[in-house]
Scaffold this motif. Structure first.
Motif, PDB file in Angstrom:
ATOM      1  N   ASN B 261     -45.335 -41.526  -2.836  1.00  0.00           N
ATOM      2  CA  ASN B 261     -44.425 -42.281  -2.257  1.00  0.00           C
ATOM      3  C   ASN B 261     -43.824 -41.827  -0.829  1.00  0.00           C
ATOM      4  OD1 ASN B 261     -42.485 -40.490  -2.976  1.00  0.00           O
ATOM      5  ND2 ASN B 261     -41.544 -41.669  -4.681  1.00  0.00           N
ATOM      6  N   SER B 262     -44.417 -40.721  -0.491  1.00  0.00           N
ATOM      7  CA  SER B 262     -44.021 -40.050   0.903  1.00  0.00           C
ATOM      8  C   SER B 262     -42.719 -39.245   0.860  1.00  0.00           C
ATOM      9  CB  SER B 262     -43.650 -41.121   1.775  1.00  0.00           C
ATOM     10  OG  SER B 262     -44.947 -42.056   2.106  1.00  0.00           O
ATOM     11  N   LEU B 263     -42.125 -39.020  -0.363  1.00  0.00           N
ATOM     12  CA  LEU B 263     -40.956 -38.200  -0.489  1.00  0.00           C
ATOM     13  C   LEU B 263     -41.596 -36.474  -0.423  1.00  0.00           C
ATOM     14  CD1 LEU B 263     -38.044 -37.262  -1.388  1.00  0.00           C
ATOM     15  CD2 LEU B 263     -39.044 -37.029  -3.747  1.00  0.00           C
ATOM     16  N   MET B 264     -40.911 -36.094   0.509  1.00  0.00           N
ATOM     17  CA  MET B 264     -41.227 -34.755   0.726  1.00  0.00           C
ATOM     18  C   MET B 264     -40.295 -33.707   0.363  1.00  0.00           C
ATOM     19  SD  MET B 264     -42.608 -32.873   4.292  1.00  0.00           S
ATOM     20  CE  MET B 264     -43.052 -31.231   4.378  1.00  0.00           C
ATOM     21  N   GLN B 306     -34.817 -29.025   0.369  1.00  0.00           N
ATOM     22  CA  GLN B 306     -34.747 -29.797   1.089  1.00  0.00           C
ATOM     23  C   GLN B 306     -35.631 -31.158   0.683  1.00  0.00           C
ATOM     24  OE1 GLN B 306     -36.495 -30.238   5.262  1.00  0.00           O
ATOM     25  NE2 GLN B 306     -34.720 -30.651   6.056  1.00  0.00           N
ATOM     26  N   GLY B 307     -34.985 -32.369   0.743  1.00  0.00           N
ATOM     27  CA  GLY B 307     -35.793 -33.723   0.350  1.00  0.00           C
ATOM     28  C   GLY B 307     -35.895 -34.520   1.540  1.00  0.00           C
ATOM     29  N   SER B 308     -36.970 -35.061   1.973  1.00  0.00           N
ATOM     30  CA  SER B 308     -36.732 -36.091   2.952  1.00  0.00           C
ATOM     31  C   SER B 308     -37.855 -37.005   2.819  1.00  0.00           C
ATOM     32  CB  SER B 308     -37.475 -35.341   4.476  1.00  0.00           C
ATOM     33  OG  SER B 308     -38.551 -34.961   4.471  1.00  0.00           O
ATOM     34  N   TYR B 309     -37.122 -38.335   3.239  1.00  0.00           N
ATOM     35  CA  TYR B 309     -37.875 -39.541   2.771  1.00  0.00           C
ATOM     36  C   TYR B 309     -38.007 -40.465   3.857  1.00  0.00           C
ATOM     37  CZ  TYR B 309     -39.178 -43.457  -0.127  1.00  0.00           C
ATOM     38  OH  TYR B 309     -39.661 -44.747  -0.712  1.00  0.00           O
ATOM     39  N   PRO B 310     -39.009 -41.142   4.246  1.00  0.00           N
ATOM     40  CA  PRO B 310     -38.982 -42.372   5.393  1.00  0.00           C
ATOM     41  C   PRO B 310     -39.018 -43.483   4.669  1.00  0.00           C
ATOM     42  CG  PRO B 310     -41.338 -41.526   4.758  1.00  0.00           C
ATOM     43  CD  PRO B 310     -40.387 -40.699   3.888  1.00  0.00           C
ATOM     44  N   PHE B 311     -37.488 -44.192   4.735  1.00  0.00           N
ATOM     45  CA  PHE B 311     -37.466 -45.598   4.006  1.00  0.00           C
ATOM     46  C   PHE B 311     -38.187 -46.604   4.587  1.00  0.00           C
ATOM     47  CE2 PHE B 311     -33.277 -42.985   4.021  1.00  0.00           C
ATOM     48  CZ  PHE B 311     -33.166 -42.770   2.467  1.00  0.00           C
ATOM     49  N   THR B 312     -38.363 -46.175   5.981  1.00  0.00           N
ATOM     50  CA  THR B 312     -39.306 -47.051   6.547  1.00  0.00           C
ATOM     51  C   THR B 312     -39.960 -46.250   7.586  1.00  0.00           C
ATOM     52  OG1 THR B 312     -38.064 -48.043   8.545  1.00  0.00           O
ATOM     53  CG2 THR B 312     -37.908 -49.102   6.621  1.00  0.00           C
ATOM     54  N   SER B 318     -32.924 -37.162   5.265  1.00  0.00           N
ATOM     55  CA  SER B 318     -33.251 -36.056   4.603  1.00  0.00           C
ATOM     56  C   SER B 318     -31.741 -35.363   3.894  1.00  0.00           C
ATOM     57  CB  SER B 318     -34.028 -34.926   5.420  1.00  0.00           C
ATOM     58  OG  SER B 318     -33.297 -34.505   6.395  1.00  0.00           O
ATOM     59  N   LEU B 319     -31.926 -34.725   3.101  1.00  0.00           N
ATOM     60  CA  LEU B 319     -30.949 -33.842   2.407  1.00  0.00           C
ATOM     61  C   LEU B 319     -31.206 -32.324   2.460  1.00  0.00           C
ATOM     62  CD1 LEU B 319     -27.886 -34.029   1.379  1.00  0.00           C
ATOM     63  CD2 LEU B 319     -29.123 -34.539  -0.809  1.00  0.00           C
TER      64      LEU B 319
END
Lengths: 249, 383
Positions: B261-264, B306-312, B318-319
């Motif tokens: 789901n693109s969560l890194m 760190q978690g980073s996520y492209p919502f679009t 990222s956090l």
């Protein structure tokens, strides 16, 4: 029917099945070769389309066989100069801003490339539709006016592929791959590729517009258009190197 | 090979020069607690990178950074102007172009190099970025450049005044020799070999840092079960006391994994053995690049997630979380980035630190709580 006759019939059936399977593989290979050539160089334009916006990325790409590829982003300015190198199963990206080559982990392969519906695997062609799948002709259908074979692809055992099943529609005379449907391991459709705008490019006619349509997001898609391409050009293996990925223009 | 280059020349006709850059504005608010006085600062930055590649064997590049800094940090902290105008390189190429009590206009050349290429060898002379990193946050192997992870506005990082020879024996291997000098004329000279084997990039380095310490190090990038697995280790031994057991160890291990789901997720743990006489400067010093590659953090142990996520594709967040066990301290850093137009980005960065300066080891002389929150809103135009 005596025993000999049965055996004879059976062998004919097997032989024709074999023949059919070979045909299917041969058709997929011809369609694949048409788009690949032995070595190629292309300029492409990718348009990521969403309901409220779209974004255009242009890039150049070089390829030799399945194992070697290089891709260079040429616009927009924020990303231009970034390049991607693939050698067999290893992949690296070069970021000129931070002057660093970063090795790609396999988990990145299923990700959308540059925010598009095109996966890294699509761009870097890690898996081969010819070598990593078995092929079976399951029917004939018309796509955009072309009479096409409908071919079912199943992953070979132990093949490192991301798809559970693929259907391809390949035109009968010209071997244009005009439509492809990709399914995950649970049999759920993930995306559809549509190829159109057949044009003469360099030394052959081929579809020049690819549309990637994700199955679960009907209002978004990505278009990739071939601006120019060359096939079977002399490209040394040493062209596909970390040294060259920094020097591409 | 020659033939293919000629073909490309006909086909694509790339320009022999390139001009790129960006212009951004940063609005910053900093406070210790929300009810305490706020420090309000602003910074307008312009970056211009010019490169010229007239032939196959010669290239040159210049990177210029112009910054207009104004606000309360500058008026309240008399040392700030000095730290802004400090150039860590051998040649001073940072200028206070125009300044008064409340503002400073800085001009800085952080890249200025010429490069000569012959076959598989390249020689680069001048101010350049020598990046030997393998991991993401702390990079012990990156001995020619130190930087602060928290310095959000400088992705390019400083360059070093150096001579660098790179040789590429194969498509995936490099042998490098580099020699750089800092503002005091102290030399850092080192060699590095990097190669790819069994899906891993491995590197080994050895050299002398700041004319003071011998260093040996190693780093790698590979993968375990689809996740990237990276690490770097450096060991320093002082030149003066080479036979003592006074060496310093810096080591880091990291992993990152991208879900379907693109969560890194990115994880890194870093150990930095600190010198016996070390006294911490306080958390605020972390915004500035560390002065020595021997000390990349202010605590011995550092844990990063760190978690980073492209919502679009246009909007991502990222956090980042860090934990410093000796301080019982932590860092929380959420960021949001929105691609407003093709070349315009708007970003929000929040950086919150909290730590208790007490306890064991080199930090035992202090005992106080400290917290700091810096929020930055950035509008950036790339061209």
């Amino acid at each position: 029917m005596n025993r000999i006759q049965v055996t004879f019939l059976f062998s004919i059936t097997i032989a024709s099945l074999n023949c059919f399977a070979q045909d299917a593989t041969e058709i997929v290979k011809k369609a694949d070769d048409l788009m690949q050539g032995l070595s190629s160089q292309s300029e492409m334009e990718m348009k990521v389309i969403r309901p409220t916006w779209s974004r255009i990325i242009t890039f150049k790409s070089w390829g030799k066989g399945r194992d070697l590829s290089l891709t260079l982003i040429t616009s927009p300015p924020k990303e231009s100069g970034q390049s991607f190198l693939k050698l067999k199963n290893d992949m690296w990206s070069w970021n000129p801003t931070i002057n660093r080559i970063i090795k790609f982990p396999p988990s990145m392969m299923s990700q959308g490339w540059m925010g598009s519906d095109y996966s890294n695997d699509d761009i870097l062609k890690e898996s081969s539709i010819v070598k990593d799948y078995t092929h079976k002709i399951i029917g004939s259908e018309k796509v955009s006016g072309y009479d096409c074979y409908k071919i079912e692809l199943d992953p070979k055992e132990n093949a490192a592929v991301v798809w559970g099943k693929i259907y391809l529609w390949i035109s009968k005379g010209e071997y244009y791959e005009l439509r492809a449907e990709y399914y995950d391991e649970d049999g759920k459709k993930v995306k559809t590729h549509l190829m159109s705008e057949v044009k003469f490019m360099y030394d052959r006619k081929l579809p020049t517009l690819f549309e990637i349509q994700p199955a679960d997001k009907p209002n978004q898609k990505t278009e990739v258009r071939i601006i120019s391409t060359k096939f079977n050009i002399p490209l040394a293996e040493s062209f596909f190197s970390q040294q060259n990925m920094k020097a591409l223009k | 090979m020659l033939l293919s280059f000629e073909l490309f020349a006909q086909e694509t006709k790339p320009r022999s020069w390139e001009l790129k850059g960006n212009l951004d504005d940063l609005q910053m608010i900093q406070f210790s607690k929300i009810e305490t006085p706020w420090l309000i600062d602003n910074q307008i930055n312009n970056r211009i990178d010019f490169s010229w590649n007239p032939s196959k064997w010669f290239r040159t590049g210049i990177g210029m950074r112009n910054r207009f800094v104004f606000g309360e940090s500058l008026t309240q902290d008399t040392t700030r102007k000095g730290s802004l105008t400090f150039d860590p390189g051998l040649v001073n190429m940072t200028w206070d172009t125009y300044s008064a009590r409340s503002f400073i206009l800085l001009t800085e050349l952080d890249r200025a190099w010429v490069s000569f290429k012959s076959g598989k060898a390249e020689l680069t002379i001048g101010r350049q970025r020598i990046n030997w990193s393998q991991t993401i946050v702390w990079n012990p192997n990156d001995i020619f450049n130190t930087y602060s992870f928290y310095d959000i506005d400088y992705p390019e990082r400083p360059g070093s005044d150096a001579v660098r020879l790179q040789v590429y024996p194969s498509s995936t291997s490099t042998i490098e020799l580099a020699s750089g000098w800092n503002s005091e004329g102290k030399i850092t000279v080192a060699g590095l070999g990097r190669f790819n084997s069994e899906g891993y990039d491995f590197q080994f380095l050895a050299g002398l840092v700041g004319d003071q310490d011998y260093v040996i190090g190693s780093g790698w990038s590979g993968n375990i079960a689809g996740a990237a697995f990276r690490g770097e280790v450096n060991y320093y031994q002082p030149k003066k006391h080479f036979n003592d057991t006074t060496g310093l160890l810096l080591a880091t291990l990291g992993a990152d994994y991208t879900f379907r789901n693109s969560l890194m997720l990115t994880f890194q743990v870093y150990y930095n053995q600190l010198p016996a006489n070390y006294t911490p400067l306080g958390l605020l010093s972390i915004y500035q690049a560390p002065l020595s590659p021997k000390m990349l953090s202010f605590t011995e142990w550092n844990i990063f997630l760190q978690g980073s996520y492209p919502f679009t594709p246009l909007f991502d967040g990222s956090l980042s979380l860090m934990y410093y066990p000796e301080l019982k301290g932590y860092f929380i850093g959420p960021t949001l980035n929105y691609n407003l137009k093709q070349n315009i980005d708007i970003s929000l960065f929040v950086q919150y630190f909290n730590g208790r300066f007490t306890g064991t080891g080199p930090l035992k002389d202090r005992d106080y709580y400290f917290s700091s929150c810096l929020s930055t809103l950035r509008m950036k135009w790339s061209f």
